[in-house]
Enzyme design. Structure first.
Site, PDB file in Angstrom:
ATOM      1  N   HIS A   1       8.363 -22.265   9.646  1.00 24.91           N
ATOM      2  CA  HIS A   1       8.619 -22.197   8.219  1.00 24.91           C
ATOM      3  C   HIS A   1       7.350 -22.277   7.385  1.00 24.91           C
ATOM      4  CE1 HIS A   1      10.373 -26.275   9.654  1.00 24.91           C
ATOM      5  NE2 HIS A   1       9.075 -26.327   9.733  1.00 24.91           N
TER       6      HIS A   1
ATOM      7  N   TYR B   1       1.687 -18.515   6.774  1.00 22.58           N
ATOM      8  CA  TYR B   1       1.106 -17.177   6.843  1.00 22.58           C
ATOM      9  C   TYR B   1       0.252 -17.078   8.093  1.00 22.58           C
ATOM     10  CZ  TYR B   1      -1.849 -13.148   6.137  1.00 22.58           C
ATOM     11  OH  TYR B   1      -2.502 -11.957   6.323  1.00 22.58           O
TER      12      TYR B   1
ATOM     13  N   ARG C   1       4.892  -7.914   8.929  1.00 17.30           N
ATOM     14  CA  ARG C   1       4.142  -6.743   8.484  1.00 17.30           C
ATOM     15  C   ARG C   1       3.523  -6.020   9.680  1.00 17.30           C
ATOM     16  NH1 ARG C   1       0.222  -9.137   4.139  1.00 17.30           N
ATOM     17  NH2 ARG C   1      -0.338  -6.926   3.891  1.00 17.30           N
TER      18      ARG C   1
ATOM     19  N   GLY D   1      10.257  33.804  -4.071  1.00 19.35           N
ATOM     20  CA  GLY D   1      11.544  33.854  -3.403  1.00 19.35           C
ATOM     21  C   GLY D   1      11.487  33.458  -1.946  1.00 19.35           C
TER      22      GLY D   1
ATOM     23  N   GLU E   1      26.686  35.600  -4.495  1.00 20.69           N
ATOM     24  CA  GLU E   1      26.323  34.563  -5.455  1.00 20.69           C
ATOM     25  C   GLU E   1      27.433  34.407  -6.490  1.00 20.69           C
ATOM     26  OE1 GLU E   1      23.829  32.591  -4.956  1.00 20.69           O
ATOM     27  OE2 GLU E   1      23.209  33.790  -3.225  1.00 20.69           O
TER      28      GLU E   1
END
Length: 452
Positions: A349, A352, A319, A83, A158
Site C-alpha cells: 500500500h 511508488y 505502468r 475518389g 446510390e
C-alpha cells in the site's frame, strides 16, 4: 492445388475532418490499437499475401504506423483525393505485380475480421470476378443499395439515384471489395469521372464487370463489422462494440469478469486460466495476465506482465515495464513503472516503485518511495530477496538493499545496505516537557477576539 495469392490495398488517405482532431483519422485508437492497425491485423498475411497502404501526402505518420504493424506493407501516396478508385490506383505499381485476388478495404473500419476477408475471397474461387461486402442496415438511409437478381449483384445504386423499389432494399454497400487480379487493372482503368464531383468511384466497377460479361456477387456481414469511423461519436460506438467482443472472448477463455460492462480491455490483452477481474478495471495495451491472477477493482494496467496467482489492487496503477512474479502482490494506492517484482514479494500500500528490482519474498512497507529521478536521469533501486523495507522510507537511487536486509521505518537511504544488515537513518527523538502548554498559552495571548 496451389493456394491463391492476394494483394490487399487499404485506403487510408482520408482527411477525417469530422473527427475534429489533429491526429489523422485512422490513427485514433479503439481498444488501445489504431483503427488502421485493426484493419492491417485482420488482412491476409500469409507467405503468398501482399499488403499495400494508400496514404495522403501529408500523413507520414500513417505510413509509419502501417510499417510498425505490418513491416511487409508497401506505402503508396495519393497526391490528390479524387475518389476511391483513384485512391486504389495510387497503388498501381503493386497491382501491376500481379495477384490472384485483389482485396480493397478501408483504414477506418476497425471491426472487420480476418474471417470476413477470407469469406470475401471465396466467390472469386467459384467463378465470380468481383465480390462486394454487404450488410443489412437497420436504417439504410444514405447508403448505396446492393441490387441483386438471381443471386448475382447487378448494381450498386446510390440513394439519390435509386427508384422507389430500390430504396426499400436494406442490403447496403460496405465499400469493401474483392476483384479477380487478372482483370483488376483493366476494370479500374475503365472507371471514369463523369459525375457531379468529377471523382472516380470504385462502385462503378460493378457495371464495368457486368459489361465485360462477367459475374459480380455479394457476401453479407453484420452492420457492426463494417462501421466506418468518421466522428468521435462513431469512435465511441466502435469502442463499445469492440469491448463487448473482447469481454466475451475473455470469458469464453475462462476469465471471470465480475461486472463485464465495467472492465476495459486492450485488443492485445492475453489471459491465462482462472483469472479474476473485479469491477472497474482498465487494461491498456501490452498486458499479459497469467493463471489464477486477481486484478482488484479500480486498477489501471499498461504494458505489464502479471505472474501466476499474483494480485493487483484495488486502486493500483501498473505502468509500462512492470513485471510481477508468481504470487507477488501489489496493493492499494501503489504505482509501479519499469519495475521487476519477483515471486512472492509484497508491495501492499501507498508506495511508488520505479526503475527497481525487488527480490523474491521481499516486503515493502507502506509509504515507501524509490527516488529514481534526479531531474535529468533515472536511476535504479535494487532490493534483495527477503529484504524488509519499513514504512515511510525513501530509497534514493542508485542504491542497493542487500538480501535479507532491514530498513528501519522513516529512513532516507542514500548508501548501499549489506546483506542481512539493518539500516536506520533518523534524527534523535527529543521531548520537551511542558512545551505544548506554553505554546497554547502564547497563542491564546496573541489571538484576536472573534467578532460578534
Amino acid at each position: 492445388m496451389t493456394a491463391r495469392n492476394s494483394l490487399t490495398i487499404v485506403l487510408a488517405a482520408g482527411e477525417g475532418t469530422r473527427m475534429r482532431s489533429s491526429l489523422p483519422k485512422v490513427l485514433n485508437p479503439v481498444a488501445g490499437r489504431s483503427l488502421l492497425a485493426h484493419v492491417l491485423s485482420a488482412a491476409p498475411h500469409g507467405e503468398r499475401d501482399r499488403l499495400a497502404v494508400v496514404i495522403g501526402p501529408d500523413h507520414q505518420a500513417v505510413g509509419d504506423e502501417a510499417k510498425r504493424v505490418r513491416s511487409d506493407a508497401a506505402i503508396h501516396i495519393q497526391a490528390q483525393r479524387l475518389g476511391t478508385a483513384h485512391a486504389v490506383l495510387a497503388a498501381r505499381e503493386a497491382i501491376a505485380q500481379g495477384a490472384d485476388d485483389l482485396l480493397i478495404a478501408f483504414g477506418d473500419t476497425p471491426l472487420i475480421s480476418a474471417e470476413t476477408f477470407a469469406r470475401l475471397r471465396e466467390p472469386l474461387h467459384d467463378g465470380s470476378s468481383l465480390v462486394v461486402l454487404g450488410f443489412r442496415a437497420a436504417d439504410p438511409t444514405g447508403y448505396g443499395r446492393l441490387v441483386v437478381q438471381d443471386g448475382k449483384l447487378t448494381a450498386i445504386r446510390e440513394q439519390a439515384d435509386a427508384s422507389a423499389d430500390e430504396l426499400k432494399i436494406t442490403l447496403c454497400n460496405a465499400g469493401v471489395m474483392a476483384i479477380d487480379g487478372k482483370i483488376a487493372l483493366d476494370v479500374l482503368d475503365k472507371i471514369g469521372n463523369a459525375n457531379a464531383k468529377g471523382e472516380y468511384y470504385l462502385t462503378d466497377a460493378v457495371g464495368i464487370v457486368r459489361d465485360l460479361g462477367l459475374t459480380a456477387s455479394v457476401i453479407e456481414t453484420s452492420e457492426d463489422e463494417v462501421r466506418g469511423i468518421n466522428t468521435k461519436a462513431q469512435l465511441a460506438e466502435a469502442e463499445t462494440v469492440m469491448q463487448t467482443r473482447l469481454r466475451l472472448a475473455a470469458m469464453a477463455a475462462g476469465v471471470t469478469l465480475i461486472a463485464p460492462e465495467t472492465v476495459y480491455l486492450a485488443a492485445d490483452t492475453t489471459f491465462g486460466k482462472d483469472v479474476v477481474i473485479e469491477p472497474f478495471v482498465v487494461i491498456g495495451p501490452g498486458v499479459s495476465i497469467a493463471d489464477g491472477a486477481v486484478i482488484h477493482s479500480f486498477s489501471h494496467l499498461t504494458e505489464a506482465k502479471i505472474g501466476s496467482k499474483a494480485q493487483v489492487g484495488p486502486y493500483a496503477r501498473l505502468r509500462p515495464g512492470t513485471s510481477l512474479g508468481d504470487g507477488a502482490k501489489i496493493g492499494n494506492f501503489v504505482e509501479t513503472k519499469a519495475a521487476q517484482i519477483d515471486a512472492g514479494a509484497k508491495v501492499n500500500h501507498l508506495t511508488y516503485i520505479g526503475d527497481a528490482h525487488i527480490g523474491a519474498s521481499a516486503n515493502i512497507g507502506a509509504g515507501t518511495i524509490t527516488c529514481n529521478y534526479d531531474g535529468f536521469d533515472k536511476h535504479k533501486t535494487e532490493i534483495g530477496a527477503g529484504a524488509f523495507i519499513g514504512s515511510n522510507s525513501s530509497l534514493v537511487a542508485p542504491v542497493k538493499i542487500g538480501t535479507g536486509a532491514y530498513v528501519g521505518s522513516g529512513s532516507v537511504i542514500t548508501k548501499d545496505v549489506p546483506d542481512g544488515a539493518l539500516a536506520v537513518e533518523r534524527n534523535v527523538q527529543t521531548a520537551k516537557d511542558g512545551w505544548a502548554k506554553r505554546f497554547r498559552d502564547a497563542k491564546s495571548r496573541h489571538r484576536k477576539p472573534k467578532a460578534h
